[in-house]
Design an enzyme around this catalytic site. Sequence first.
Site, PDB file in Angstrom:
ATOM      1  N   GLU A 165     -56.000  -4.253  -7.822  1.00 36.61           N
ATOM      2  CA  GLU A 165     -54.981  -3.521  -8.592  1.00 36.61           C
ATOM      3  C   GLU A 165     -55.429  -3.205 -10.016  1.00 36.61           C
ATOM      4  O   GLU A 165     -54.906  -2.278 -10.641  1.00 36.61           O
ATOM      5  CB  GLU A 165     -53.648  -4.288  -8.597  1.00 36.61           C
ATOM      6  CG  GLU A 165     -53.582  -5.541  -9.470  1.00 36.61           C
ATOM      7  CD  GLU A 165     -54.089  -6.804  -8.782  1.00 36.61           C
ATOM      8  OE1 GLU A 165     -54.887  -6.685  -7.826  1.00 36.61           O
ATOM      9  OE2 GLU A 165     -53.705  -7.913  -9.215  1.00 36.61           O
TER      10      GLU A 165
ATOM     11  N   HIS B 194     -59.083  -8.761  -7.716  1.00 35.24           N
ATOM     12  CA  HIS B 194     -57.841  -8.016  -7.927  1.00 35.24           C
ATOM     13  C   HIS B 194     -58.100  -6.508  -7.872  1.00 35.24           C
ATOM     14  O   HIS B 194     -58.459  -5.918  -8.900  1.00 35.24           O
ATOM     15  CB  HIS B 194     -57.246  -8.361  -9.288  1.00 35.24           C
ATOM     16  CG  HIS B 194     -56.746  -9.753  -9.397  1.00 35.24           C
ATOM     17  ND1 HIS B 194     -55.410 -10.067  -9.343  1.00 35.24           N
ATOM     18  CD2 HIS B 194     -57.406 -10.925  -9.547  1.00 35.24           C
ATOM     19  CE1 HIS B 194     -55.267 -11.386  -9.467  1.00 35.24           C
ATOM     20  NE2 HIS B 194     -56.471 -11.917  -9.599  1.00 35.24           N
TER      21      HIS B 194
ATOM     22  N   CYS C 257     -55.971 -12.468  -4.248  1.00 36.46           N
ATOM     23  CA  CYS C 257     -56.273 -13.711  -4.951  1.00 36.46           C
ATOM     24  C   CYS C 257     -55.546 -14.902  -4.318  1.00 36.46           C
ATOM     25  O   CYS C 257     -55.932 -15.314  -3.234  1.00 36.46           O
ATOM     26  CB  CYS C 257     -56.001 -13.554  -6.439  1.00 36.46           C
ATOM     27  SG  CYS C 257     -57.028 -14.661  -7.412  1.00 36.46           S
TER      28      CYS C 257
HETATM   29  N1  GLN Z   1     -54.332 -19.977  -8.578  1.00 35.56           N
HETATM   30  C1  GLN Z   1     -55.439 -19.401  -7.867  1.00 35.56           C
HETATM   31  C2  GLN Z   1     -56.766 -19.699  -8.548  1.00 35.56           C
HETATM   32  O1  GLN Z   1     -56.778 -20.004  -9.733  1.00 35.56           O
HETATM   33  C3  GLN Z   1     -55.255 -17.909  -7.686  1.00 35.56           C
HETATM   34  C4  GLN Z   1     -55.260 -17.138  -8.960  1.00 35.56           C
HETATM   35  C5  GLN Z   1     -54.703 -15.745  -8.827  1.00 35.56           C
HETATM   36  O2  GLN Z   1     -54.007 -15.425  -7.874  1.00 35.56           O
HETATM   37  N2  GLN Z   1     -54.955 -14.904  -9.833  1.00 35.56           N
HETATM   38  O3  GLN Z   1     -57.801 -19.608  -7.932  1.00 35.56           O
END
Ligand code: GLN
Length: 544
Positions: free
Chosen positions: A516, A514, A388
Site C-alpha cells: 500500500e 506493505h 504484514c
Molecule cells: N507486529 C508485526 C511485526 O512487527 C507486524 C507488523 C506490521 O503489520 N506492520 O512483525
Amino acid sequence: METLNSKTKYIFVTGGVTSSLGKGILAASLAKLLQARGYRVTIQKFDPYINVDPGTLNPYEHGECFVTEDGAETDLDLGHYERFLNVRTSQANNVTTGRIYSTVISKERKGDYLGKTVQVVPHITDEIKSRFAKLSETGEYDIIITEIGGTVGDIESLPYVEAIRQFKWDSGTYDCIVIHLTLVPYLKTSEELKTKPTQHSVKELLESGVQPDILVCRTEYPLSKSIRRKLALFCNVKINAVIEAIDAQSIYDVPLHMLKENLDKVVLAKLKLATKSEPQLNDWKAFLQKLKNPVSEVNIGLVGKYTELPDAYKSIIESLKHAGAQNECKVNLELISSEYISEANVAEKIGELDGVLVAPGFGERGIEGKIATIKYVRENKIPFMGICLGMQCAVIEFARNVLGLADAHSTEMNPDTKNPVIYLMEEQKDVTEKGGTMRLGAYNCELKKGSKAQNMYGTTSIMERHRHRFEFNNAYRAQFEKAGLKAVGLNPEQDLVEIVELENHPFFIASQFHPEYSSTVLNPHPFFVHFVQAANLYKQIQER
Ligand code: GLN
C-alpha cells in the site's frame, strides 16, 4: 541565509480556524498542478509535536504511519504526496519539533554554541529554516511546498510561524509565498456563509508578522463575489487570491477544483514563474473518469483492529481506490473489527464479501479474529490478501489448521509457543529502543518464476517497503510448502520470506512488506489491482 538556494521557490501552507481542513490534500493538489505544468515539485511536512517521528504513535493518535523508501516513519500526508505526484519522498520530507530539538540539543552538547544561551529564537528557528531549505540542496526541485501541521494559534506552532516570517524576510520578493487554508462555515439558521473565523485566523498570523498571499477557503457552498471581496478586503489579499475549496466528492477531484479556481496561475504569478503550457492532466482525468464510472462493483472487507479510525488504514484504502479505478470497478469497503470475529460468527461477518484483506498491526488484540477470518476465506475460496501482520496470521492459521500444529503462534503474541512459526528477526534480538528500530524501508525481493506474484508484477525482481520486527520462521518452510502454502517471494540477502501464496485457491496472497505504500494514482499496485479483479471474478461466479 547561506543554505537558501536562490533558484528554488518556496510555498508554505498553513492552516487556520480548525484542524482537519485538508492541508495535505491542498498541498498535494497544488503540487500536482505545478508538476502538470512541467515544474519539478516536492512537498514536505513539518509537524509540531515532540515525538522525533510518528513511528511510536498509536494509529488512534495520528492515523497511519507512512513509510518512505529510505525507511523513514512519517506522517500520513506523505502518502498523499506520493500518490498524487507519483514521486518518492524521503526522510527529509517530514520533520517534527522533536527532531528539530534533538538536533539542536545534540549540537549544544557538542559545544557548537559554546558560550551562548540556546534559545527558541534564533537557534530553534534557525534549525527550522535550514530544514525548510534542505531539499533545495539537491538541485532537483524548482518549487518546494512546505505544509505546517496543526493550526495557526496553537502554542506549538509558534516557532514555525516565526521561522516562516524570517524565511520570507530572507527571501527575494518573488521567491516565497504563504497560502493560508481556512474554513468559511455556513450557518443554517441565518442561511449564510461567515467570514469572521477566517478574518480572525489571518489576524492571528499577522500578529506573528506573516501576511498570507493566498487564502484557500474550505466551504460547503460556493463563495459569492461579495464574500470573496469581503475576505480580500479584511485579509489584505487580492480578490483573485481568494480561492474557493468547495467540498469535493473525492480527494482526487481537488486538483481540478483548484485548477478551475486558477490557484496554480495565481501561485505562479506571485512567484514570477512562467505559466508555461496548460497543465497536462490527461492521465489524471482518465483515472477520475474510471473512478466515477465503474462498470462493476465488489464488496471488500478490511479486517483490522483500528477500524473505528479509517485514517489508520489510509494507504490501503487509497490503494483499493486506485485498483478499483484500474478495473473500472467500484470497491465498497467495509471496515471490520477483528476483535469481534470468532469461529462462531465468522460466516455471518464476512461470508457475503467478495474479497477480504487482513490488515497490518501490532500486538495481541484481535489476533484470533484475524486467524478465524483467514481460515474461513481459505476454506471457502474467497479472495484474500494479507499485509504484514496479515501475512503472519495467514501463516499461523495454516500451521494450526493444516499442518496440525495446534499451538503455532508468533512469539510477538506468545513468546513460549512450542511452534514459533513467526519469530523475532535475528537483527532485532538486541534491539531495546522502540523508535525507528524496526526493519524499515525498501528491500529487495526475488519472485519465484511461474508464481502468481511473479505474474502480477510481470518481473522477478522487486523492491518493496517494510515495517516489522517479526518474520517467517524458515525452519518450517519445507513443511508449509509441501502442504501448499508456498514462499514465492524471498529477500535474497537474508533469505527472508516476503510473499506466501496458496495453491488451489483462486486468490490467496500475503506479503511481509506493505504494497500500500507504493500504490499511486498513475501506478496502482499490482497486488491490489489483481485482488480487486479476483474479487470481481468471484462475485460473478457466485451470481451465476
Ligand atoms: N507486529 C508485526 C511485526 O512487527 C507486524 C507488523 C506490521 O503489520 N506492520 O512483525
